[in-house]
Design a protein around this motif. Structure first.
Motif, PDB file in Angstrom:
ATOM      1  N   HIS A 190       0.847  -1.193   0.000  1.00 52.58           N
ATOM      2  CA  HIS A 190       0.000   0.000   0.000  1.00 52.58           C
ATOM      3  C   HIS A 190       0.888   1.251   0.000  1.00 52.58           C
ATOM      4  CE1 HIS A 190      -0.210  -0.445   4.722  1.00 52.58           C
ATOM      5  NE2 HIS A 190       1.029  -0.423   4.277  1.00 52.58           N
ATOM      6  N   SER A 246       0.589   3.525   2.053  1.00 53.27           N
ATOM      7  CA  SER A 246       0.657   4.056   3.421  1.00 53.27           C
ATOM      8  C   SER A 246       2.095   4.174   3.923  1.00 53.27           C
ATOM      9  CB  SER A 246      -0.156   3.173   4.379  1.00 53.27           C
ATOM     10  OG  SER A 246      -1.506   3.140   3.978  1.00 53.27           O
ATOM     11  N   GLN A 304       3.409   7.571   4.221  1.00 50.71           N
ATOM     12  CA  GLN A 304       3.094   8.355   5.432  1.00 50.71           C
ATOM     13  C   GLN A 304       4.315   8.398   6.346  1.00 50.71           C
ATOM     14  OE1 GLN A 304      -0.341   7.503   7.797  1.00 50.71           O
ATOM     15  NE2 GLN A 304      -1.558   6.750   6.060  1.00 50.71           N
ATOM     16  N   ARG A 340      -0.034  -6.763  -4.565  1.00 50.85           N
ATOM     17  CA  ARG A 340      -0.551  -7.772  -3.625  1.00 50.85           C
ATOM     18  C   ARG A 340      -0.536  -9.133  -4.293  1.00 50.85           C
ATOM     19  NH1 ARG A 340      -4.610  -4.932  -0.158  1.00 50.85           N
ATOM     20  NH2 ARG A 340      -3.512  -2.970   0.210  1.00 50.85           N
ATOM     21  N   GLN A 361      -2.865   3.359  -5.895  1.00 52.87           N
ATOM     22  CA  GLN A 361      -3.506   4.040  -4.775  1.00 52.87           C
ATOM     23  C   GLN A 361      -3.033   5.489  -4.716  1.00 52.87           C
ATOM     24  OE1 GLN A 361      -2.377   1.791  -1.240  1.00 52.87           O
ATOM     25  NE2 GLN A 361      -4.206   0.493  -1.413  1.00 52.87           N
ATOM     26  N   GLU A 375      -2.319   7.926  -1.537  1.00 50.76           N
ATOM     27  CA  GLU A 375      -2.306   8.067  -0.087  1.00 50.76           C
ATOM     28  C   GLU A 375      -2.431   9.545   0.254  1.00 50.76           C
ATOM     29  OE1 GLU A 375      -2.017   5.235   1.475  1.00 50.76           O
ATOM     30  OE2 GLU A 375      -2.062   5.941   3.544  1.00 50.76           O
ATOM     31  N   VAL A 435      -4.818   3.790  12.009  1.00 49.96           N
ATOM     32  CA  VAL A 435      -5.762   4.882  12.272  1.00 49.96           C
ATOM     33  C   VAL A 435      -6.693   4.522  13.421  1.00 49.96           C
ATOM     34  CG1 VAL A 435      -5.811   6.067  10.031  1.00 49.96           C
ATOM     35  CG2 VAL A 435      -7.171   3.997  10.348  1.00 49.96           C
ATOM     36  N   PRO A 460     -10.747   3.956   2.292  1.00 49.37           N
ATOM     37  CA  PRO A 460     -10.503   3.724   3.703  1.00 49.37           C
ATOM     38  C   PRO A 460      -9.741   4.922   4.273  1.00 49.37           C
ATOM     39  CG  PRO A 460      -9.101   2.315   2.355  1.00 49.37           C
ATOM     40  CD  PRO A 460      -9.913   3.137   1.420  1.00 49.37           C
ATOM     41  N   ALA A 514      -5.684  10.466   7.647  1.00 46.58           N
ATOM     42  CA  ALA A 514      -5.041   9.780   6.524  1.00 46.58           C
ATOM     43  C   ALA A 514      -6.107   9.074   5.709  1.00 46.58           C
ATOM     44  CB  ALA A 514      -4.006   8.776   7.032  1.00 46.58           C
ATOM     45  N   PHE A 515      -5.819   8.869   4.465  1.00 50.71           N
ATOM     46  CA  PHE A 515      -6.734   8.074   3.632  1.00 50.71           C
ATOM     47  C   PHE A 515      -5.927   7.347   2.559  1.00 50.71           C
ATOM     48  CE2 PHE A 515      -6.422  12.248   1.691  1.00 50.71           C
ATOM     49  CZ  PHE A 515      -6.237  11.964   0.345  1.00 50.71           C
ATOM     50  N   GLY A 516      -6.513   6.285   2.048  1.00 49.13           N
ATOM     51  CA  GLY A 516      -5.874   5.526   0.964  1.00 49.13           C
ATOM     52  C   GLY A 516      -6.903   5.266  -0.116  1.00 49.13           C
TER      53      GLY A 516
HETATM   54  N1  DAH Z   1      -3.339   1.203   3.227  1.00 43.78           N
HETATM   55  C1  DAH Z   1      -4.652   0.648   3.382  1.00 43.78           C
HETATM   56  C2  DAH Z   1      -4.850  -0.473   2.387  1.00 43.78           C
HETATM   57  O1  DAH Z   1      -4.228  -0.476   1.362  1.00 43.78           O
HETATM   58  C3  DAH Z   1      -5.684   1.682   3.086  1.00 43.78           C
HETATM   59  C4  DAH Z   1      -5.763   2.775   4.114  1.00 43.78           C
HETATM   60  C5  DAH Z   1      -6.633   2.698   5.166  1.00 43.78           C
HETATM   61  C6  DAH Z   1      -4.983   3.893   3.986  1.00 43.78           C
HETATM   62  C7  DAH Z   1      -6.783   3.708   6.073  1.00 43.78           C
HETATM   63  C8  DAH Z   1      -5.072   4.916   4.937  1.00 43.78           C
HETATM   64  C9  DAH Z   1      -6.005   4.813   5.959  1.00 43.78           C
HETATM   65  O2  DAH Z   1      -4.349   6.021   4.880  1.00 43.78           O
HETATM   66  O3  DAH Z   1      -6.129   5.815   6.852  1.00 43.78           O
HETATM   67  O4  DAH Z   1      -5.636  -1.353   2.639  1.00 43.78           O
END
Ligand code: DAH
Length: 340
Positions: free
Chosen positions: A171, A173, A176, A197, A211, A213, A254, A285, A308-310
């Motif tokens: 991911h 992430s 971050q 994956r 993705q 991020e 998170v 997410p 944060a988000f992905g």
């Molecule tokens: N990295 C997670 C995934 O690939 C997705 C994710 C979830 C990213 C919550 C985030 C977060 O920044 O806050 O499944």
């Protein structure tokens, strides 16, 4: 006798010259009649047997015949040369006034197009773009995101392990962590990129996908900031208000964590293979950055918080254009790609 012979040889020769189709045949014919061992020459050699009073007349006649044939050969040669030129003129004709052919221009892949759009949207909200890396290590991909070794959360992501603690990032992430290592809060940025994956491929899963991020760390950052940013993004991307729902979701980095779903734009919510017949698409997410993650990077959690988000970029592209199978995106099939 010899006079008739001379005339008939000449007539034959003229007849054959007429039907010759190329220069090689013509020069062979010339040898046949006018060459040293040619037929006219042969007739002239018999001149000795002719009565002396006729000899002058026949000699003259023979010379005239020779001249006539030479002229005929010459004319035919000219004719053949002209026709070759005519052929070339025909086959190599170009219209210099015709407009030049347009060069075929390539285009950006639809995923890249939307990635750039998303970058612009976030830049307009004051976000910067963080660089990440596809080859990651255990620490940045898991450990520093509050996913210790042997933690069951690791099973959520099937990983392509490489040598030692290296892996293909599962991911974005991990960016971050790298951003927090480099920058002191407050800051906000996004990081688009490829992730990997080890999983089965179907209409909505690929082993390689994209993705975006996002991370914002500052004073008093709350869920309200998160929702506002997400809604702004979706509204600009889909150019209309999209129906969303927020569910609790578990991600170790998170707390609280959410799943932001959007109404499936392929089937309009009725259910299809892309939304697994639910009418909703897990798109985003997100959550508030877990204090453990901030603390590990030396960020004072009394002073700072973050969201944060992905974002699943492929899904956004599919929703936007009504693409019902993620496999098209990596297919490199021009019939597909030229549509965008
Ligand atoms: N990295 C997670 C995934 O690939 C997705 C994710 C979830 C990213 C919550 C985030 C977060 O920044 O806050 O499944």
């Amino acid at each position: 006798m010899i006079k008739e012979k001379l005339i008939s040889v000449k007539e034959d020769a003229l007849e054959q010259i007429k039907s010759v189709a190329n220069k090689d045949d013509l020069s062979q014919l010339k040898v046949k009649y006018l060459g040293k061992k040619g037929e006219i020459t042969a007739v002239l050699k018999t001149l000795g047997s002719v009565a002396p009073e006729e000899r002058a007349e026949i000699g003259k006649l023979a010379n005239l015949a020779k001249e006539e044939l030479e002229k005929a050969f010459e004319n035919k040669l000219q004719e053949l040369n002209d026709s070759i030129f005519d052929q070339i003129k025909e086959s190599e004709w170009i219209d210099v006034t015709a407009p030049a052919q347009k060069a075929k221009l390539g285009k950006l892949h639809p995923v890249t197009q939307i990635q750039y759009e998303i970058e612009e949207i976030f830049k307009s909200m004051g976000f910067s773009i963080f660089e990440g890396r596809e080859l990651e290590d255990d620490y940045h991909n898991f450990e520093a995101l509050n996913i210790p070794k042997d933690h069951p959360a690791r099973d959520m992501q099937d990983t392509f392990w490489l040598f030692g603690d290296k892996l293909l990032r599962t991911h974005t992430s991990s960016v971050q962590v790298r951003a927090m290592e480099k920058t002191k809060p407050p800051f906000q940025g996004i990081s688009p990129g490829r992730v990997f994956r080890y999983e089965g491929i179907d209409a909505s899963h690929q082993n390689t996908f994209y993705q975006v991020e996002g991370l914002m760390v500052g004073k008093d950052i709350s869920v309200a900031n998160l929702i506002y940013a997400m809604k702004t993004l979706l509204k600009k991307i889909f150019k209309k208000d999209v129906k969303v729902r927020l569910r609790p979701g578990f991600f170790p980095f998170v707390e609280p964590g959410f799943e932001l779903d959007i109404n499936c734009l392929i089937c309009g919510g009725k259910g299809c293979s892309v939304c697994k017949q639910t009418g909703w698409l897990e798109l985003l997410p997100c959550g508030l950055v877990h204090p453990n993650v901030l603390k590990l990077q030396g960020i004072d959690t009394e002073e700072y918080s973050g969201f944060a988000f992905g974002l699943g970029l492929d899904r956004i592209v599919m929703m936007r254009y009504g693409i019902d199978d993620i496999r098209h995106l990596l297919s490199a099939d021009l019939r597909f790609l030229e549509q965008f």
